[in-house]
Motif scaffolding. Structure first.
Motif, PDB file in Angstrom:
ATOM      1  N   GLY A 104      62.161  -0.812  -1.573  1.00  0.00           N
ATOM      2  CA  GLY A 104      61.385  -1.348  -2.189  1.00  0.00           C
ATOM      3  C   GLY A 104      59.634  -1.981  -2.351  1.00  0.00           C
ATOM      4  O   GLY A 104      59.628  -0.224  -3.195  1.00  0.00           O
ATOM      5  N   GLY A 105      59.501  -2.341  -1.880  1.00  0.00           N
ATOM      6  CA  GLY A 105      57.711  -2.385  -2.262  1.00  0.00           C
ATOM      7  C   GLY A 105      56.842  -2.015  -0.645  1.00  0.00           C
ATOM      8  O   GLY A 105      57.224  -2.035  -0.290  1.00  0.00           O
ATOM      9  N   ALA A 106      55.153  -1.370  -1.185  1.00  0.00           N
ATOM     10  CA  ALA A 106      54.372  -1.327  -0.073  1.00  0.00           C
ATOM     11  C   ALA A 106      53.573  -2.248   0.298  1.00  0.00           C
ATOM     12  O   ALA A 106      53.093  -2.354   0.800  1.00  0.00           O
ATOM     13  CB  ALA A 106      53.651  -0.341  -0.449  1.00  0.00           C
ATOM     14  N   GLY A 107      53.841  -2.856  -0.997  1.00  0.00           N
ATOM     15  CA  GLY A 107      53.007  -4.420  -0.404  1.00  0.00           C
ATOM     16  C   GLY A 107      53.209  -5.340   0.505  1.00  0.00           C
ATOM     17  O   GLY A 107      52.405  -6.232   0.890  1.00  0.00           O
ATOM     18  N   SER A 108      54.041  -5.438   1.050  1.00  0.00           N
ATOM     19  CA  SER A 108      54.606  -6.408   1.991  1.00  0.00           C
ATOM     20  C   SER A 108      54.143  -5.634   3.729  1.00  0.00           C
ATOM     21  O   SER A 108      54.526  -6.238   4.741  1.00  0.00           O
ATOM     22  CB  SER A 108      56.335  -6.764   2.109  1.00  0.00           C
ATOM     23  OG  SER A 108      56.569  -5.791   1.799  1.00  0.00           O
ATOM     24  N   LEU A 109      54.037  -4.425   3.414  1.00  0.00           N
ATOM     25  CA  LEU A 109      53.516  -3.727   4.672  1.00  0.00           C
ATOM     26  C   LEU A 109      52.271  -4.687   5.274  1.00  0.00           C
ATOM     27  O   LEU A 109      51.731  -4.606   4.643  1.00  0.00           O
ATOM     28  CB  LEU A 109      53.173  -2.326   4.361  1.00  0.00           C
ATOM     29  CG  LEU A 109      54.748  -1.407   3.858  1.00  0.00           C
ATOM     30  CD1 LEU A 109      54.369   0.077   3.671  1.00  0.00           C
ATOM     31  CD2 LEU A 109      55.756  -1.327   4.673  1.00  0.00           C
ATOM     32  N   GLU A 110      52.250  -4.272   6.763  1.00  0.00           N
ATOM     33  CA  GLU A 110      50.963  -5.052   7.264  1.00  0.00           C
ATOM     34  C   GLU A 110      49.841  -4.256   7.613  1.00  0.00           C
ATOM     35  O   GLU A 110      49.923  -2.612   8.189  1.00  0.00           O
ATOM     36  CB  GLU A 110      51.607  -5.603   8.437  1.00  0.00           C
ATOM     37  CG  GLU A 110      52.416  -6.711   7.954  1.00  0.00           C
ATOM     38  CD  GLU A 110      52.727  -7.506   9.187  1.00  0.00           C
ATOM     39  OE1 GLU A 110      53.264  -6.495  11.049  1.00  0.00           O
ATOM     40  OE2 GLU A 110      53.384  -8.985   9.305  1.00  0.00           O
ATOM     41  N   VAL A 111      48.898  -4.230   7.752  1.00  0.00           N
ATOM     42  CA  VAL A 111      47.563  -3.612   7.920  1.00  0.00           C
ATOM     43  C   VAL A 111      47.308  -4.633   9.253  1.00  0.00           C
ATOM     44  O   VAL A 111      46.460  -3.750   9.359  1.00  0.00           O
ATOM     45  CB  VAL A 111      46.837  -3.557   6.265  1.00  0.00           C
ATOM     46  CG1 VAL A 111      46.776  -2.626   5.416  1.00  0.00           C
ATOM     47  CG2 VAL A 111      46.139  -5.218   6.211  1.00  0.00           C
ATOM     48  N   ALA A 112      47.646  -5.421   9.217  1.00  0.00           N
ATOM     49  CA  ALA A 112      47.186  -5.614  10.422  1.00  0.00           C
ATOM     50  C   ALA A 112      48.019  -6.796  10.989  1.00  0.00           C
ATOM     51  O   ALA A 112      48.680  -7.396   9.882  1.00  0.00           O
ATOM     52  CB  ALA A 112      45.672  -6.436  10.140  1.00  0.00           C
ATOM     53  N   PRO A 113      48.295  -7.298  12.252  1.00  0.00           N
ATOM     54  CA  PRO A 113      49.193  -8.194  12.532  1.00  0.00           C
ATOM     55  C   PRO A 113      49.395  -9.351  11.721  1.00  0.00           C
ATOM     56  O   PRO A 113      48.251 -10.231  11.516  1.00  0.00           O
ATOM     57  CB  PRO A 113      49.152  -8.619  14.070  1.00  0.00           C
ATOM     58  CG  PRO A 113      48.367  -7.648  14.801  1.00  0.00           C
ATOM     59  CD  PRO A 113      47.385  -7.088  13.545  1.00  0.00           C
ATOM     60  N   GLY A 114      50.175  -9.592  10.738  1.00  0.00           N
ATOM     61  CA  GLY A 114      49.774 -10.856  10.055  1.00  0.00           C
ATOM     62  C   GLY A 114      49.676 -10.569   8.389  1.00  0.00           C
ATOM     63  O   GLY A 114      49.671 -12.013   7.598  1.00  0.00           O
ATOM     64  N   VAL A 115      49.024  -9.587   8.914  1.00  0.00           N
ATOM     65  CA  VAL A 115      47.752  -9.438   7.177  1.00  0.00           C
ATOM     66  C   VAL A 115      48.494  -8.799   6.248  1.00  0.00           C
ATOM     67  O   VAL A 115      48.624  -7.259   7.027  1.00  0.00           O
ATOM     68  CB  VAL A 115      46.209  -8.668   7.396  1.00  0.00           C
ATOM     69  CG1 VAL A 115      46.166  -8.835   6.505  1.00  0.00           C
ATOM     70  CG2 VAL A 115      46.139  -9.873   8.573  1.00  0.00           C
ATOM     71  N   THR A 116      49.034  -8.938   4.894  1.00  0.00           N
ATOM     72  CA  THR A 116      50.206  -7.698   4.124  1.00  0.00           C
ATOM     73  C   THR A 116      49.170  -7.012   3.346  1.00  0.00           C
ATOM     74  O   THR A 116      48.304  -7.258   2.842  1.00  0.00           O
ATOM     75  CB  THR A 116      50.987  -8.625   3.053  1.00  0.00           C
ATOM     76  OG1 THR A 116      50.187  -9.176   2.817  1.00  0.00           O
ATOM     77  CG2 THR A 116      52.404  -8.689   4.224  1.00  0.00           C
TER      78      THR A 116
END
Length: 212
Positions: A104-116
């Protein structure tokens, strides 16, 4: 265990296949162009741009685990990513394959709740289409009712050439960094994490992330 690596001639897919071979598992390279496979392994061909249910069943017949490493960057056909995920989930049961691991990719990881990560201003523009496509694939996995047991494996924000540097850490949906505030992992350590999951099946129907 018999594993098939879809995209085995790519950089990440090829590294994963080498890791599978080094552990003594039986491996099949599944590629569009068989002439590009340099390793002495069984090869099956599959063109993901125009594959049928029968094509999938033939390519992955009698395989325990499928590891898929595909993308649309080369031909700029990013829609192929989610489409391939959907078709594999639909048709792998006909091949007798029960598990699918996805690069997969890293772009969909969340840096804050609900923020990718991909939605942040700092995310590089040149990688956005690819990251969005991988996020669409993740949505396909999370909404499926397929009998296939899947694991979506996100690398760190930076995945780089090189050997093992340090013990990798596993996370979930949250973006995480090392002590220096960096999100990075070598391609070899990412491949190790992928094959560890193939062997141990600890994260069925989950997304996991790999970084130092």
């Amino acid at each position: 265990m018999k594993l098939a690596v879809l995209g085995a001639t790519g950089w990440i897919g090829g590294t994963i296949m080498q890791q599978v071979i080094s552990r003594g598992h039986e491996v099949i390279a599944v590629v569009r162009d068989a002439s590009k496979v340099a390793q002495d392994v069984p090869v099956r061909t599959l063109d993901i741009t125009q594959m049928s249910a029968q094509d999938v069943a033939t390519a992955f017949a009698d395989v325990d685990v499928v590891i898929a490493s595909i993308g649309g960057r080369a031909a700029q056909n990013h829609q192929i990513v989610a489409q391939t995920a959907l078709q594999l989930l639909q048709h792998l049961p006909q091949a007798g394959s029960t598990r699918l691991l996805w690069v997969g990719g890293a772009g969909s990881l969340e840096v804050a709740p609900g923020v990718t990560l991909v939605s942040t201003p700092e995310f590089p523009e040149e990688y956005k289409a690819e990251a969005i496509a991988q996020g669409e694939a993740l949505a396909v996995f999370r909404s499926t009712d397929s009998a296939v047991k899947w694991t979506y494996v996100s690398p760190a924000a930076i995945i780089f050439p090189g050997e093992s540097e340090a013990p990798y850490r596993l996370g979930g949906d949250e973006f995480f960094t090392d002590a220096q505030g960096q999100s990075r992992v070598s391609v070899v350590d990412y491949a190790k994490a992928m094959v560890d999951e193939a062997e141990n099946a600890k994260h069925i129907n989950q997304r996991i992330s790999v970084a130092y």
